[in-house]
Motif scaffolding. Structure first.
Motif, PDB file in Angstrom:
ATOM      1  N   LYS A  13       0.795  -1.225   0.000  1.00  0.00           N
ATOM      2  CA  LYS A  13       0.000   0.000   0.000  1.00  0.00           C
ATOM      3  C   LYS A  13       0.825   1.271   0.000  1.00  0.00           C
ATOM      4  CE  LYS A  13      -3.830  -2.143   2.527  1.00  0.00           C
ATOM      5  NZ  LYS A  13      -4.678  -2.088   3.751  1.00  0.00           N
ATOM      6  N   THR A  14       2.081   1.202   0.412  1.00  0.00           N
ATOM      7  CA  THR A  14       2.867   2.433   0.567  1.00  0.00           C
ATOM      8  C   THR A  14       4.248   2.336  -0.060  1.00  0.00           C
ATOM      9  OG1 THR A  14       3.718   1.697   2.720  1.00  0.00           O
ATOM     10  CG2 THR A  14       1.695   2.999   2.733  1.00  0.00           C
ATOM     11  N   PHE A  15       4.463   1.361  -0.971  1.00  0.00           N
ATOM     12  CA  PHE A  15       5.812   1.198  -1.504  1.00  0.00           C
ATOM     13  C   PHE A  15       5.918   1.817  -2.900  1.00  0.00           C
ATOM     14  CE2 PHE A  15       9.826  -1.431  -1.339  1.00  0.00           C
ATOM     15  CZ  PHE A  15      10.226  -0.951  -0.111  1.00  0.00           C
ATOM     16  N   ASN A  16       6.738   1.257  -3.762  1.00  0.00           N
ATOM     17  CA  ASN A  16       7.125   1.935  -5.004  1.00  0.00           C
ATOM     18  C   ASN A  16       5.947   2.290  -5.912  1.00  0.00           C
ATOM     19  OD1 ASN A  16      10.001   1.631  -4.411  1.00  0.00           O
ATOM     20  ND2 ASN A  16       9.724  -0.526  -4.930  1.00  0.00           N
ATOM     21  N   THR A  17       5.174   1.277  -6.295  1.00  0.00           N
ATOM     22  CA  THR A  17       4.074   1.520  -7.225  1.00  0.00           C
ATOM     23  C   THR A  17       3.047   2.459  -6.617  1.00  0.00           C
ATOM     24  OG1 THR A  17       4.395  -0.680  -8.199  1.00  0.00           O
ATOM     25  CG2 THR A  17       2.310   0.429  -8.657  1.00  0.00           C
ATOM     26  N   ALA A  18       2.678   2.200  -5.370  1.00  0.00           N
ATOM     27  CA  ALA A  18       1.677   3.051  -4.704  1.00  0.00           C
ATOM     28  C   ALA A  18       2.165   4.489  -4.594  1.00  0.00           C
ATOM     29  CB  ALA A  18       1.358   2.484  -3.325  1.00  0.00           C
ATOM     30  N   SER A  19       3.451   4.673  -4.299  1.00  0.00           N
ATOM     31  CA  SER A  19       3.997   6.028  -4.168  1.00  0.00           C
ATOM     32  C   SER A  19       3.972   6.760  -5.496  1.00  0.00           C
ATOM     33  CB  SER A  19       5.433   5.962  -3.635  1.00  0.00           C
ATOM     34  OG  SER A  19       5.462   5.437  -2.323  1.00  0.00           O
ATOM     35  N   MET A  20       4.330   6.068  -6.573  1.00  0.00           N
ATOM     36  CA  MET A  20       4.306   6.695  -7.897  1.00  0.00           C
ATOM     37  C   MET A  20       2.878   7.084  -8.279  1.00  0.00           C
ATOM     38  SD  MET A  20       7.384   6.757  -9.558  1.00  0.00           S
ATOM     39  CE  MET A  20       7.178   6.409 -11.303  1.00  0.00           C
ATOM     40  N   LEU A  21       1.926   6.188  -8.013  1.00  0.00           N
ATOM     41  CA  LEU A  21       0.535   6.482  -8.358  1.00  0.00           C
ATOM     42  C   LEU A  21      -0.028   7.623  -7.521  1.00  0.00           C
ATOM     43  CD1 LEU A  21      -0.805   2.845  -8.845  1.00  0.00           C
ATOM     44  CD2 LEU A  21      -0.313   4.538 -10.624  1.00  0.00           C
ATOM     45  N   ILE A  86      -5.001   5.398 -15.585  1.00  0.00           N
ATOM     46  CA  ILE A  86      -3.605   5.019 -15.385  1.00  0.00           C
ATOM     47  C   ILE A  86      -3.561   3.664 -14.702  1.00  0.00           C
ATOM     48  CG2 ILE A  86      -3.497   6.472 -13.308  1.00  0.00           C
ATOM     49  CD1 ILE A  86      -0.423   6.577 -13.761  1.00  0.00           C
ATOM     50  N   LEU A  87      -2.734   2.781 -15.251  1.00  0.00           N
ATOM     51  CA  LEU A  87      -2.541   1.444 -14.713  1.00  0.00           C
ATOM     52  C   LEU A  87      -1.124   1.347 -14.169  1.00  0.00           C
ATOM     53  CD1 LEU A  87      -4.013  -0.606 -17.699  1.00  0.00           C
ATOM     54  CD2 LEU A  87      -5.244   0.403 -15.774  1.00  0.00           C
ATOM     55  N   GLY A  88      -0.981   0.883 -12.935  1.00  0.00           N
ATOM     56  CA  GLY A  88       0.338   0.768 -12.328  1.00  0.00           C
ATOM     57  C   GLY A  88       0.575  -0.618 -11.764  1.00  0.00           C
ATOM     58  N   SER A  89       1.771  -1.167 -12.032  1.00  0.00           N
ATOM     59  CA  SER A  89       2.089  -2.499 -11.528  1.00  0.00           C
ATOM     60  C   SER A  89       3.587  -2.652 -11.341  1.00  0.00           C
ATOM     61  CB  SER A  89       1.606  -3.581 -12.506  1.00  0.00           C
ATOM     62  OG  SER A  89       1.996  -4.871 -12.074  1.00  0.00           O
ATOM     63  N   PRO A  90       4.005  -3.353 -10.284  1.00  0.00           N
ATOM     64  CA  PRO A  90       5.386  -3.819 -10.238  1.00  0.00           C
ATOM     65  C   PRO A  90       5.572  -4.928 -11.269  1.00  0.00           C
ATOM     66  CG  PRO A  90       4.159  -4.693  -8.371  1.00  0.00           C
ATOM     67  CD  PRO A  90       3.236  -3.754  -9.098  1.00  0.00           C
ATOM     68  N   ILE A  91       6.806  -5.177 -11.649  1.00  0.00           N
ATOM     69  CA  ILE A  91       7.117  -6.237 -12.595  1.00  0.00           C
ATOM     70  C   ILE A  91       7.604  -7.460 -11.830  1.00  0.00           C
ATOM     71  CG2 ILE A  91       8.605  -6.922 -14.520  1.00  0.00           C
ATOM     72  CD1 ILE A  91       6.393  -4.920 -15.258  1.00  0.00           C
ATOM     73  N   TYR A  92       6.885  -8.566 -12.007  1.00  0.00           N
ATOM     74  CA  TYR A  92       7.241  -9.851 -11.400  1.00  0.00           C
ATOM     75  C   TYR A  92       7.534 -10.845 -12.518  1.00  0.00           C
ATOM     76  CZ  TYR A  92       5.084  -8.160  -7.016  1.00  0.00           C
ATOM     77  OH  TYR A  92       4.753  -7.450  -5.878  1.00  0.00           O
ATOM     78  N   PHE A  93       8.702 -11.474 -12.475  1.00  0.00           N
ATOM     79  CA  PHE A  93       9.067 -12.456 -13.502  1.00  0.00           C
ATOM     80  C   PHE A  93       8.866 -11.888 -14.909  1.00  0.00           C
ATOM     81  CE2 PHE A  93       8.163 -15.083  -9.795  1.00  0.00           C
ATOM     82  CZ  PHE A  93       9.245 -15.951  -9.794  1.00  0.00           C
ATOM     83  N   GLY A  94       9.196 -10.612 -15.087  1.00  0.00           N
ATOM     84  CA  GLY A  94       9.135  -9.985 -16.404  1.00  0.00           C
ATOM     85  C   GLY A  94       7.762  -9.530 -16.833  1.00  0.00           C
ATOM     86  N   ASP A  95       6.765  -9.631 -15.963  1.00  0.00           N
ATOM     87  CA  ASP A  95       5.390  -9.314 -16.355  1.00  0.00           C
ATOM     88  C   ASP A  95       4.711  -8.518 -15.248  1.00  0.00           C
ATOM     89  OD1 ASP A  95       3.032  -9.318 -17.819  1.00  0.00           O
ATOM     90  OD2 ASP A  95       3.036 -11.478 -18.146  1.00  0.00           O
ATOM     91  N   VAL A  96       3.546  -7.970 -15.552  1.00  0.00           N
ATOM     92  CA  VAL A  96       2.750  -7.312 -14.523  1.00  0.00           C
ATOM     93  C   VAL A  96       2.248  -8.359 -13.542  1.00  0.00           C
ATOM     94  CG1 VAL A  96       2.080  -5.374 -15.981  1.00  0.00           C
ATOM     95  CG2 VAL A  96       0.663  -7.442 -15.962  1.00  0.00           C
ATOM     96  N   THR A  97       1.745  -7.930 -12.404  1.00  0.00           N
ATOM     97  CA  THR A  97       1.249  -8.863 -11.398  1.00  0.00           C
ATOM     98  C   THR A  97       0.055  -9.659 -11.931  1.00  0.00           C
ATOM     99  OG1 THR A  97      -0.256  -7.217 -10.453  1.00  0.00           O
ATOM    100  CG2 THR A  97       1.962  -7.362  -9.499  1.00  0.00           C
ATOM    101  N   GLY A  98      -0.203 -10.790 -11.294  1.00  0.00           N
ATOM    102  CA  GLY A  98      -1.360 -11.593 -11.678  1.00  0.00           C
ATOM    103  C   GLY A  98      -2.661 -10.830 -11.537  1.00  0.00           C
TER     104      GLY A  98
END
Length: 213
Positions: A13-21, A86-98
């Motif tokens: 809730k408060t890390f990289n992706t959430a902060s950018m959004l 706007i869609l935001g996601s960390p990259i896991y195994f080269g892809d967006v989250t499940g």
């Protein structure tokens, strides 16, 4: 009132992706009081991917909004009426989250016509695709939004892309088995780039707000 929907596909809730959004939302709202920004955290919803019910393809009742009813239904209905996305996601195994991939199935499949293979959203709008990742610009395996980026482009328009590279995975590397990463190097990169990444997100929010007013 113009409305921008922010879709957070990250688990924290408060890390990289959430902060950018959050910075993106602040940038959009700084432009005018006529801009409303709503953030939806996918990890907080109970929903499934496309159920292949084909309800969106029934003759005489075809719909370009998913007809399956669950916690994602009101979100998809809001996006259909929104002015920006706007869609935001960390990259896991080269892809967006499940969770993001599952959301995109529900969003985009109703847009697809099996009559002529066109992609038609309820409404065209500006769209931003945000990625946060551990990789660097020179060394990463990210496929980003993959084939779904084509669907988004065809239905909504050419997206703007925002990427934050080499982000922190944790705040204290000493607590975890992460010896493959140099905490010192990570810290140096963050000192040099993170505030710039946040500013780029803020500026992107302003650009979208200015575009839709």
């Amino acid at each position: 009132m113009k409305k921008i929907i922010v879709i957070d596909g990250g688990p924290r809730k408060t890390f990289n992706t959430a902060s950018m959004l959050q910075k993106y939302a602040e940038g959009a709202m700084s432009v005018s009081s006529e801009i409303e920004v709503k953030t939806v955290r996918l990890y907080g919803l109970d929903y499934k991917g496309c159920m292949s019910c084909m309800a969106c393809k029934i003759k005489g009742k075809a719909s370009n909004v998913c007809k399956f009813k669950d916690a994602l239904t009101p979100v998809l209905e809001e996006i259909a009426m929104a002015d920006g996305l706007i869609l935001g996601s960390p990259i896991y195994f080269g892809d967006v989250t499940g969770q993001m991939r599952t959301f995109l199935e529900r969003l985009a499949f109703p847009w697809l016509s099996y009559n002529d293979y066109s992609m038609t959203a309820p409404k065209r709008m500006p769209v931003v695709l945000l990625e946060t990742m551990n990789g660097t610009p020179e060394r990463n395996n990210s496929q980003g939004y993959g084939s779904m980026e084509y669907c988004l482009t065809a239905a909504l328009g050419e997206p703007e892309r925002l990427i934050a590279y080499n982000t922190y995975q944790v705040k204290n590397y000493d607590r975890y088995e992460l010896a493959g990463f140099s905490e010192e190097a990570k810290h140096q990169w963050r000192e040099e780039h993170w505030e710039q990444d946040l500013q780029r997100a803020f500026d992107a929010g302003k650009r979208m707000a200015e575009k839709i007013l």
